[in-house]
Design an enzyme around this catalytic site. Structure first.
Site, PDB file in Angstrom:
ATOM      1  N   LYS A  11       7.475  -3.132   6.470  1.00  0.00           N
ATOM      2  CA  LYS A  11       6.680  -4.037   5.624  1.00  0.00           C
ATOM      3  C   LYS A  11       6.704  -3.578   4.171  1.00  0.00           C
ATOM      4  CE  LYS A  11       2.774  -1.352   4.844  1.00  0.00           C
ATOM      5  NZ  LYS A  11       2.323  -0.819   3.548  1.00  0.00           N
ATOM      6  N   ASP A 136      -2.098   0.245  10.095  1.00  0.00           N
ATOM      7  CA  ASP A 136      -1.086  -0.782   9.832  1.00  0.00           C
ATOM      8  C   ASP A 136      -0.486  -1.395  11.090  1.00  0.00           C
ATOM      9  OD1 ASP A 136      -1.206  -0.681   7.068  1.00  0.00           O
ATOM     10  OD2 ASP A 136       0.361   0.841   6.894  1.00  0.00           O
TER      11      ASP A 136
HETATM   12  O1  C5P Z   1      -4.673   4.839   9.759  1.00  0.00           O
HETATM   13  P1  C5P Z   1      -3.647   5.722   9.194  1.00  0.00           P
HETATM   14  O2  C5P Z   1      -3.270   6.853  10.100  1.00  0.00           O
HETATM   15  O3  C5P Z   1      -2.461   4.977   8.667  1.00  0.00           O
HETATM   16  O4  C5P Z   1      -4.307   6.377   7.898  1.00  0.00           O
HETATM   17  C1  C5P Z   1      -3.912   7.605   7.355  1.00  0.00           C
HETATM   18  C2  C5P Z   1      -4.977   8.116   6.382  1.00  0.00           C
HETATM   19  O5  C5P Z   1      -4.977   7.288   5.198  1.00  0.00           O
HETATM   20  C3  C5P Z   1      -6.393   8.088   6.880  1.00  0.00           C
HETATM   21  O6  C5P Z   1      -6.726   9.272   7.573  1.00  0.00           O
HETATM   22  C4  C5P Z   1      -7.197   7.963   5.582  1.00  0.00           C
HETATM   23  O7  C5P Z   1      -7.327   9.210   4.956  1.00  0.00           O
HETATM   24  C5  C5P Z   1      -6.291   7.100   4.712  1.00  0.00           C
HETATM   25  N1  C5P Z   1      -6.639   5.677   4.782  1.00  0.00           N
HETATM   26  C6  C5P Z   1      -7.750   5.209   4.099  1.00  0.00           C
HETATM   27  N2  C5P Z   1      -8.055   3.880   4.170  1.00  0.00           N
HETATM   28  C7  C5P Z   1      -7.293   3.027   4.878  1.00  0.00           C
HETATM   29  C8  C5P Z   1      -6.168   3.471   5.563  1.00  0.00           C
HETATM   30  C9  C5P Z   1      -5.864   4.819   5.503  1.00  0.00           C
HETATM   31  O8  C5P Z   1      -8.447   5.977   3.439  1.00  0.00           O
HETATM   32  N3  C5P Z   1      -7.626   1.726   4.914  1.00  0.00           N
END
Ligand code: C5P
Length: 295
Positions: A11, A136
């Site tokens: 994406k 995502d």
């Molecule tokens: O959910 P994912 O593993 O992709 O997110 C990685 C990190 O990115 C999370 O631990 C957080 O620190 C940050 N994040 C965030 N807000 C989001 C998505 C991710 O702060 N909406």
């Protein structure tokens, strides 16, 4: 069926607006996301027990640190099935790029397991499983052009991105997502992100309007020294707009002309770590033989 091939598109973010933070410190977002014709190829095979993973890429984890393995565990937990799987990932999407390559793999695993275990889950149910694996993942299951809100769990329809060519540049150094968000909190500096105007341009099938209103709140926070120079060079090479995707570090340009896009790819070859030409696609993780041939 004991084995299935899934294609899982990467994406880009046409926009990323940070609206606030929730009680866990996760950022509440408003984004326009688009799947593109750059594909991870995920093969999922049935096994009696255990979840194992292999890949052509040596740099990805093969244990539960990999979001694709996590997604498989969550699938078995959700469905109550006592089973296992071997996952093979042929990687194309660069890591730490803001292109959700890992989430695409996870989406592919959920779609593949649903097929081989004949669970007939709805896309909604798959998204529920995916959301627990990573923010995502639900969008990577849905694909196309969507307005994505909350922390990624609210997915709304959006008119398709007008026809165009995308030149995507991955610089020498990637950006870690948590670091970009943490940096954003420290900087406290917002970018003007006009999502409604971007959506209006989509409604009018106006690629110039889309290019004009692309914006990303994380662009400064990603603190990549490569972002600005690549954006500028994309424009010099004929892009009608350019922006960083997700939390970076990849930067893309939108082109209204295929020849110009191809020439830009030649220009960037050797100047960045990797460069891709792609088009928007209207689907997310899909069983390979069911892949739509047209948008
Ligand atoms: O959910 P994912 O593993 O992709 O997110 C990685 C990190 O990115 C999370 O631990 C957080 O620190 C940050 N994040 C965030 N807000 C989001 C998505 C991710 O702060 N909406």
């Amino acid at each position: 069926m004991d084995k299935v091939n899934v294609i899982a598109p990467a994406k880009i973010n046409l926009s990323l607006d940070i609206l606030g933070v929730d009680e866990r410190g996760y950022h509440l977002l408003d984004m326009i996301m688009q799947t593109v014709s750059l594909f991870e190829r995920v093969t999922v095979s049935k096994k009696e027990k255990d979840i194992t993973l292999s890949s052509n890429a040596r740099y990805i984890p093969t244990d539960s640190k990999n979001v694709a393995v996590k997604a498989a565990m969550l699938f078995f937990e959700y469905t109550g099935i006592q089973g296992g799987a071997h996952i093979h990932i042929k990687k194309t999407v660069p890591i730490k790029a803001g292109m959700a390559g890992g989430s695409a793999d996870a989406a592919g695993v959920i779609v593949g397991l649903d097929k081989i275990y004949e669970t007939n889950l709805t896309r909604q149910q798959m998204c529920e499983i995916g959301a627990k694996a990573g923010s995502d993942v639900p969008f990577m299951i849905m694909g196309g052009t969507k307005r994505v809100q909350g922390v990624g769990e609210i997915i709304k329809p959006c008119p398709p991105m007008p026809r165009c060519y995308l030149v995507i540049c991955m610089p020498d150094k990637g950006v870690s997502t948590p670091a970009a968000f943490a940096n954003y909190d420290t900087l406290g500096e917002k970018t003007l992100v006009e999502t409604d105007k971007l959506v209006a341009a989509m409604e009018e099938n106006d690629i110039y309007g889309v290019a004009k209103y692309m914006a990303n709140d994380l662009e400064k926070a990603a603190a990549s020294e490569y972002t600005q120079p690549i954006k500028e060079e994309l424009i010099q090479q004929g892009a009608i707009g350019s922006v960083m995707t997700g939390s970076g570090a990849a930067v893309f340009g939108v082109f209204d002309d295929e020849d110009k896009a191809k020439a830009a790819v030649e220009y960037f070859r050797g100047r960045v770590r990797s460069v891709f030409i792609a088009k928007p696609v209207g689907f997310g993780a899909t069983i390979a033989k069911d892949r739509p041939r047209r948008r």
